[in-house]
Design a protein around this motif. Structure first.
Motif, PDB file in Angstrom:
ATOM      1  N   PRO A 141      50.886  22.413  45.480  1.00  0.00           N
ATOM      2  CA  PRO A 141      49.740  23.269  45.167  1.00  0.00           C
ATOM      3  C   PRO A 141      48.913  22.749  43.997  1.00  0.00           C
ATOM      4  O   PRO A 141      49.364  21.897  43.215  1.00  0.00           O
ATOM      5  CB  PRO A 141      50.391  24.606  44.820  1.00  0.00           C
ATOM      6  CG  PRO A 141      51.727  24.235  44.278  1.00  0.00           C
ATOM      7  CD  PRO A 141      52.156  22.977  45.001  1.00  0.00           C
ATOM      8  N   VAL A 142      47.704  23.289  43.871  1.00  0.00           N
ATOM      9  CA  VAL A 142      46.819  22.954  42.758  1.00  0.00           C
ATOM     10  C   VAL A 142      46.002  24.195  42.424  1.00  0.00           C
ATOM     11  O   VAL A 142      45.729  25.028  43.299  1.00  0.00           O
ATOM     12  CB  VAL A 142      45.892  21.771  43.124  1.00  0.00           C
ATOM     13  CG1 VAL A 142      44.899  22.160  44.223  1.00  0.00           C
ATOM     14  CG2 VAL A 142      45.140  21.243  41.896  1.00  0.00           C
TER      15      VAL A 142
ATOM     16  N   LEU B 231      42.418  25.512  41.297  1.00  0.00           N
ATOM     17  CA  LEU B 231      41.015  25.128  41.181  1.00  0.00           C
ATOM     18  C   LEU B 231      40.450  25.761  39.916  1.00  0.00           C
ATOM     19  O   LEU B 231      40.414  26.982  39.781  1.00  0.00           O
ATOM     20  CB  LEU B 231      40.231  25.590  42.415  1.00  0.00           C
ATOM     21  CG  LEU B 231      40.777  25.099  43.759  1.00  0.00           C
ATOM     22  CD1 LEU B 231      39.937  25.650  44.906  1.00  0.00           C
ATOM     23  CD2 LEU B 231      40.819  23.579  43.804  1.00  0.00           C
TER      24      LEU B 231
ATOM     25  N   LEU C 129      42.542  21.366  39.029  1.00  0.00           N
ATOM     26  CA  LEU C 129      41.514  20.496  39.597  1.00  0.00           C
ATOM     27  C   LEU C 129      40.140  21.060  39.293  1.00  0.00           C
ATOM     28  O   LEU C 129      39.846  22.205  39.642  1.00  0.00           O
ATOM     29  CB  LEU C 129      41.693  20.371  41.114  1.00  0.00           C
ATOM     30  CG  LEU C 129      40.545  19.670  41.878  1.00  0.00           C
ATOM     31  CD1 LEU C 129      40.412  18.210  41.458  1.00  0.00           C
ATOM     32  CD2 LEU C 129      40.752  19.785  43.387  1.00  0.00           C
TER      33      LEU C 129
ATOM     34  N   LEU D  92      35.430  18.460  46.865  1.00  0.00           N
ATOM     35  CA  LEU D  92      36.672  19.226  46.934  1.00  0.00           C
ATOM     36  C   LEU D  92      37.535  18.775  48.106  1.00  0.00           C
ATOM     37  O   LEU D  92      38.737  18.522  47.946  1.00  0.00           O
ATOM     38  CB  LEU D  92      36.354  20.716  47.063  1.00  0.00           C
ATOM     39  CG  LEU D  92      37.548  21.643  47.331  1.00  0.00           C
ATOM     40  CD1 LEU D  92      38.581  21.544  46.211  1.00  0.00           C
ATOM     41  CD2 LEU D  92      37.080  23.083  47.513  1.00  0.00           C
TER      42      LEU D  92
ATOM     43  N   ILE E 116      41.305  17.119  48.041  1.00  0.00           N
ATOM     44  CA  ILE E 116      42.446  17.674  48.776  1.00  0.00           C
ATOM     45  C   ILE E 116      43.105  16.587  49.617  1.00  0.00           C
ATOM     46  O   ILE E 116      44.337  16.470  49.662  1.00  0.00           O
ATOM     47  CB  ILE E 116      41.992  18.854  49.663  1.00  0.00           C
ATOM     48  CG1 ILE E 116      41.571  20.045  48.788  1.00  0.00           C
ATOM     49  CG2 ILE E 116      43.111  19.266  50.627  1.00  0.00           C
ATOM     50  CD1 ILE E 116      40.922  21.176  49.565  1.00  0.00           C
TER      51      ILE E 116
ATOM     52  N   PHE F 154      46.985  17.989  48.759  1.00  0.00           N
ATOM     53  CA  PHE F 154      47.284  19.356  48.347  1.00  0.00           C
ATOM     54  C   PHE F 154      47.431  20.236  49.583  1.00  0.00           C
ATOM     55  O   PHE F 154      46.623  20.159  50.511  1.00  0.00           O
ATOM     56  CB  PHE F 154      46.168  19.914  47.457  1.00  0.00           C
ATOM     57  CG  PHE F 154      46.033  19.229  46.128  1.00  0.00           C
ATOM     58  CD1 PHE F 154      47.131  19.097  45.287  1.00  0.00           C
ATOM     59  CD2 PHE F 154      44.813  18.723  45.708  1.00  0.00           C
ATOM     60  CE1 PHE F 154      47.008  18.470  44.049  1.00  0.00           C
ATOM     61  CE2 PHE F 154      44.685  18.088  44.486  1.00  0.00           C
ATOM     62  CZ  PHE F 154      45.791  17.965  43.653  1.00  0.00           C
TER      63      PHE F 154
ATOM     64  N   CYS G 206      45.498  25.482  47.600  1.00  0.00           N
ATOM     65  CA  CYS G 206      44.511  25.440  46.522  1.00  0.00           C
ATOM     66  C   CYS G 206      44.294  26.861  46.014  1.00  0.00           C
ATOM     67  O   CYS G 206      43.799  27.719  46.751  1.00  0.00           O
ATOM     68  CB  CYS G 206      43.197  24.853  47.022  1.00  0.00           C
ATOM     69  SG  CYS G 206      43.317  23.161  47.609  1.00  0.00           S
TER      70      CYS G 206
ATOM     71  N   ASN H 263      45.578  23.287  55.200  1.00  0.00           N
ATOM     72  CA  ASN H 263      45.923  23.718  53.851  1.00  0.00           C
ATOM     73  C   ASN H 263      45.522  25.174  53.703  1.00  0.00           C
ATOM     74  O   ASN H 263      44.818  25.726  54.539  1.00  0.00           O
ATOM     75  CB  ASN H 263      45.278  22.833  52.777  1.00  0.00           C
ATOM     76  CG  ASN H 263      43.766  22.949  52.749  1.00  0.00           C
ATOM     77  OD1 ASN H 263      43.218  23.874  52.171  1.00  0.00           O
ATOM     78  ND2 ASN H 263      43.078  22.006  53.396  1.00  0.00           N
TER      79      ASN H 263
ATOM     80  N   ARG I 268      43.990  28.231  51.109  1.00  0.00           N
ATOM     81  CA  ARG I 268      43.352  28.680  49.865  1.00  0.00           C
ATOM     82  C   ARG I 268      44.032  29.981  49.471  1.00  0.00           C
ATOM     83  O   ARG I 268      44.214  30.873  50.309  1.00  0.00           O
ATOM     84  CB  ARG I 268      41.852  28.899  50.062  1.00  0.00           C
ATOM     85  CG  ARG I 268      41.114  27.695  50.635  1.00  0.00           C
ATOM     86  CD  ARG I 268      41.116  26.494  49.698  1.00  0.00           C
ATOM     87  NE  ARG I 268      40.668  25.291  50.407  1.00  0.00           N
ATOM     88  CZ  ARG I 268      39.403  24.976  50.644  1.00  0.00           C
ATOM     89  NH1 ARG I 268      38.441  25.785  50.242  1.00  0.00           N
ATOM     90  NH2 ARG I 268      39.096  23.863  51.279  1.00  0.00           N
TER      91      ARG I 268
ATOM     92  N   PHE J 211      35.348  26.791  48.482  1.00  0.00           N
ATOM     93  CA  PHE J 211      36.515  27.619  48.155  1.00  0.00           C
ATOM     94  C   PHE J 211      36.196  29.098  48.246  1.00  0.00           C
ATOM     95  O   PHE J 211      37.108  29.906  48.300  1.00  0.00           O
ATOM     96  CB  PHE J 211      37.046  27.270  46.753  1.00  0.00           C
ATOM     97  CG  PHE J 211      36.191  27.740  45.613  1.00  0.00           C
ATOM     98  CD1 PHE J 211      36.406  28.975  45.048  1.00  0.00           C
ATOM     99  CD2 PHE J 211      35.174  26.946  45.109  1.00  0.00           C
ATOM    100  CE1 PHE J 211      35.629  29.416  43.993  1.00  0.00           C
ATOM    101  CE2 PHE J 211      34.402  27.374  44.049  1.00  0.00           C
ATOM    102  CZ  PHE J 211      34.615  28.609  43.493  1.00  0.00           C
TER     103      PHE J 211
END
Length: 299
Positions: A28-29, A31, A59, A117, A121, A126, A129, A178, A180, A299
């Motif tokens: 995971p990351v 934002l 990120l 973005l 990814i 990732f 996010c 992925n 969000r 996002f």
């Protein structure tokens, strides 16, 4: 429900979501924009994993047209907390010919962030996010689940989302997909500010009332910056303003305000009749502007 009980319940929900992310995803990351919502996410993540450090990087997709106060605050926060910050630049995508710089009266780099973005990814692989979007911001945001699946092109299908009953979050994804994640999805702007006040969270000075050289266009107050297009007849004057939301300088307007403390900001928001994103010109491009960007990978 009292304000304190509501704040505690929202905090508990967000902490639960953060822990589910780490339990269900491999890479995971968070934002991070340097705005109040992403700063709130950092505090919540600290609490979720204390006494350990936050177990994922931050990120920042840098448009190159950010407010200097935001970048300074970002770097200070990362250094103080010992966080891992990844920065990727929209300018690189422009230089590589992946996106085209807008020109003219309403030109902005905000929409160009999507390509940068999605590239990030893919670069770091990732699978989740974490973002600070809230359902009260804009009607397209209200359609999101807390775990919002994106396909292998980074795109969002608002009609194909998983039910989230009884706070059960399903993070199962296929290769290339992925998710969000929105831990403060159920918060309002006032909830965020009340939490910042309760936790005594430091935020960028740009949120407080200050003197700034500005000009008025379409009833909105714009920062007089080399990055912001201005007609010759648009007069620059020094005004007492603050920013309710912090994005790219080219799409984020200020509001006249005397609120120079968190408490005064909270009081101001309680009586405001204008939405937070009323000062974001990128949301005014069309009725479905945000939804279209999200479908493309924003996002």
């Amino acid at each position: 429900m009292s304000t304190i009980l509501k704040t505690n319940a929202l905090e508990s929900e967000a902490i639960y979501i953060f822990r589910e992310v780490v339990a269900q995803f491999e890479n995971p990351v968070l934002l991070f924009s340097g705005g109040k919502d992403s700063i709130t996410l950092v505090r919540l993540a600290q609490k979720a994993f204390y006494p350990a450090k936050i177990p994922f990087p931050l990120l920042h997709v840098d448009t190159g047209h950010n407010f200097p106060e935001t970048i300074e605050f970002r770097d200070k926060l990362v250094e103080e907390l010992g966080l891992n910050l990844i920065v990727r630049h929209v300018q690189d995508a422009i230089d590589e010919g992946k996106v085209t710089e807008e020109t003219g009266k309403y030109s902005s780099r905000n929409m160009l962030q999507t390509t940068t973005l999605l590239d990030a990814i893919e670069e770091f692989k990732f699978d989740a996010c974490i973002g600070g979007a809230r359902r009260d911001e804009e009607k397209a945001r209200a359609k999101e689940r807390i775990f919002s699946v994106r396909d292998d092109f980074g795109q969002w299908d608002e009609k194909n989302q998983r039910p989230e009953l009884f706070d059960l979050l399903n993070g199962k994804i296929e290769i290339g997909q992925n998710v969000r994640v929105f831990p403060i999805s159920n918060w309002t702007e006032l909830d965020v500010w009340s939490y910042i006040e309760k936790e005594k969270i430091e935020i960028p000075s740009i949120y407080f009332s200050h003197k700034r050289k500005t000009f008025v266009r379409d009833g909105l107050i714009w920062s007089a910056s080399k990055y912001v297009y201005r007609e010759e007849d648009e007069e620059v004057l020094e005004r007492i303003v603050r920013f309710r939301t912090v994005g790219d300088m080219t799409c984020t307007a200020a509001v006249e305000s005397e609120a120079d403390t968190i408490a005064r900001i909270v009081s101001e928001i309680k009586t405001s009749t204008i939405s937070e994103r009323g000062a974001r010109i990128d949301d005014k491009r069309s009725e479905a502007a945000m939804e279209k960007r999200k479908q493309q990978g924003y996002f």
